[in-house]
Design an enzyme around this catalytic site. Structure first.
Site, PDB file in Angstrom:
ATOM      1  N   ASP A 186      25.449  42.976  38.037  1.00 46.38           N
ATOM      2  CA  ASP A 186      25.680  43.180  36.788  1.00 46.38           C
ATOM      3  C   ASP A 186      26.006  41.636  35.925  1.00 46.38           C
ATOM      4  O   ASP A 186      26.765  41.218  36.352  1.00 46.38           O
ATOM      5  CB  ASP A 186      26.960  44.060  36.856  1.00 46.38           C
ATOM      6  CG  ASP A 186      27.535  44.187  35.386  1.00 46.38           C
ATOM      7  OD1 ASP A 186      27.129  43.825  34.319  1.00 46.38           O
ATOM      8  OD2 ASP A 186      28.946  44.765  35.384  1.00 46.38           O
ATOM      9  N   GLU A 239      29.455  39.527  27.556  1.00 45.04           N
ATOM     10  CA  GLU A 239      29.962  41.153  27.381  1.00 45.04           C
ATOM     11  C   GLU A 239      31.284  41.358  28.094  1.00 45.04           C
ATOM     12  O   GLU A 239      31.913  42.414  27.567  1.00 45.04           O
ATOM     13  CB  GLU A 239      28.708  41.901  28.063  1.00 45.04           C
ATOM     14  CG  GLU A 239      28.787  43.456  27.862  1.00 45.04           C
ATOM     15  CD  GLU A 239      29.222  44.178  29.332  1.00 45.04           C
ATOM     16  OE1 GLU A 239      29.218  45.351  29.173  1.00 45.04           O
ATOM     17  OE2 GLU A 239      29.481  43.420  30.263  1.00 45.04           O
ATOM     18  N   GLU A 240      31.398  40.915  29.153  1.00 43.89           N
ATOM     19  CA  GLU A 240      32.675  41.012  30.008  1.00 43.89           C
ATOM     20  C   GLU A 240      34.101  40.910  29.549  1.00 43.89           C
ATOM     21  O   GLU A 240      34.804  41.217  29.862  1.00 43.89           O
ATOM     22  CB  GLU A 240      32.637  40.426  31.493  1.00 43.89           C
ATOM     23  CG  GLU A 240      31.147  40.929  32.156  1.00 43.89           C
ATOM     24  CD  GLU A 240      31.160  42.193  32.744  1.00 43.89           C
ATOM     25  OE1 GLU A 240      32.111  43.042  32.345  1.00 43.89           O
ATOM     26  OE2 GLU A 240      30.144  42.635  33.284  1.00 43.89           O
ATOM     27  N   ASP A 296      22.434  47.975  30.896  1.00 47.40           N
ATOM     28  CA  ASP A 296      23.486  47.499  31.818  1.00 47.40           C
ATOM     29  C   ASP A 296      23.424  48.203  33.078  1.00 47.40           C
ATOM     30  O   ASP A 296      22.294  48.890  33.363  1.00 47.40           O
ATOM     31  CB  ASP A 296      24.747  47.832  30.832  1.00 47.40           C
ATOM     32  CG  ASP A 296      25.808  46.868  31.229  1.00 47.40           C
ATOM     33  OD1 ASP A 296      26.073  46.586  32.446  1.00 47.40           O
ATOM     34  OD2 ASP A 296      26.386  46.360  30.515  1.00 47.40           O
ATOM     35  N   HIS A 301      31.513  44.505  39.723  1.00 44.49           N
ATOM     36  CA  HIS A 301      32.487  43.492  39.456  1.00 44.49           C
ATOM     37  C   HIS A 301      33.037  42.947  40.828  1.00 44.49           C
ATOM     38  O   HIS A 301      34.274  42.788  41.051  1.00 44.49           O
ATOM     39  CB  HIS A 301      33.438  44.003  38.596  1.00 44.49           C
ATOM     40  CG  HIS A 301      33.005  44.025  37.199  1.00 44.49           C
ATOM     41  ND1 HIS A 301      33.833  43.960  36.125  1.00 44.49           N
ATOM     42  CD2 HIS A 301      31.781  44.216  36.679  1.00 44.49           C
ATOM     43  CE1 HIS A 301      33.217  43.884  35.033  1.00 44.49           C
ATOM     44  NE2 HIS A 301      31.833  44.263  35.435  1.00 44.49           N
TER      45      HIS A 301
HETATM   46 ZN   LIG Z   1      30.120  44.657  33.782  1.00 45.11          ZN
END
Ligand SMILES: [Zn+2]
Length: 274
Positions: A96, A128-129, A151, A245
């Site tokens: 990711d 993005e995170e 994503d 994650h």
């Molecule tokens: Zn993510």
């Protein structure tokens, strides 16, 4: 040396990792400890966190560490080479959203010699995170009419997943994201029916497997893109991933390829008005 998380990091997963620090003099490797040796630890089994962890780069003084080029503010990442698990599953760090970038690059290759009615921009966004920042800037500058956000999505077969999260499965095709929602940022995207139907139609016509998913606890760039300019028709494709994650995630390389094929098929069919 102590260090802090950037974005959503589970502090239980930081123990006993090999990390890379990006310094002005190049990469410096270190390891995290944080526990006493098991022989002396009465709290074996207790989860540790950032407060317990330090990075050991093999030096014994601050001056020695600084001589390596390490400075406050340097970025630190997991040191984790990618590899295949069997024939179809890739595992590695930052799947990711490296898998999304891989799918996008493959989609660009598939569209290389194709004349499309749409002008196509492919964009890998940063941060993005930590608040979908890159997508905000990119959408402002590109001013798209239609957008597909690629994503990853939670693969539900792996762990005790909150039932709020969607149940996609590895190796069964990209998830067409009908809805995503991040309650922490109060941000999400609802894929409008005509966008949904165009994606499903393109997949069916090209015989590309897909899954229909909705995520109630995970936002993507789609939210920010959909709100840019006068509003952008935005849909999402989610590559199913296990262990999102964490230091190492897994995706199916077939799902990555199908995501690229579905993106390219959608773009080829796109007319000026959707
Ligand atoms: Zn993510």
């Amino acid at each position: 040396m102590v260090f802090l998380p950037v974005g959503l990091q589970d502090p239980r997963l930081i123990v006993n990792q090999v990390l890379t620090i990006y310094t002005s003099k190049g990469k410096v490797h270190g390891v995290t400890g944080g526990f006493k040796p098991i022989h002396q630890d009465k709290e074996v089994g207790r989860a540790a966190g950032f407060a317990d962890s330090k990075i050991d780069v093999g030096t014994s003084s601050r001056a020695e560490t600084e001589a390596l080029g390490v400075q406050i503010g340097d970025m630190v990442v997991n040191e984790r080479p990618g590899r295949m698990l069997g024939e179809r599953i890739y595992c590695g760090k930052s799947v990711d959203n490296r898998s999304g970038c891989a799918a996008m690059i493959l989609a660009m290759r598939l569209l290389r010699h194709v004349k499309t009615e749409a002008t196509v921009y492919c964009c890998a966004t940063v941060q993005e995170e930590i608040g979908v920042k890159g997508a905000r800037v990119a959408a402002r500058s590109i001013k798209p009419d239609v957008a597909i956000c690629i994503d990853v999505g939670f693969a539900g077969e792996s762990d005790a997943l909150n039932p709020d999260c969607s149940r996609a499965y590895l190796g069964k095709g990209p998830g067409i994201q009908l809805y995503d929602w991040n309650p922490d940022f109060f941000l999400g995207n609802i894929t409008l029916a005509r966008m949904r139907d165009a994606l499903i139609g393109a997949a069916r016509r090209q015989d590309i497997p897909f899954q229909l998913i909705a995520e109630l606890r995970g936002g993507t760039d789609a939210a920010e893109i959909s709100l840019s300019g006068d509003g952008v028709l935005t849909g999402g494709l989610a590559i199913p991933e296990r262990y999102i994650h964490t230091a190492v995630g897994t995706v199916s390389i077939d799902d990555v390829r199908w995501t690229a094929e579905l993106t390219a098929a959608f773009v080829k069919e796109l007319k000026s008005k959707l």
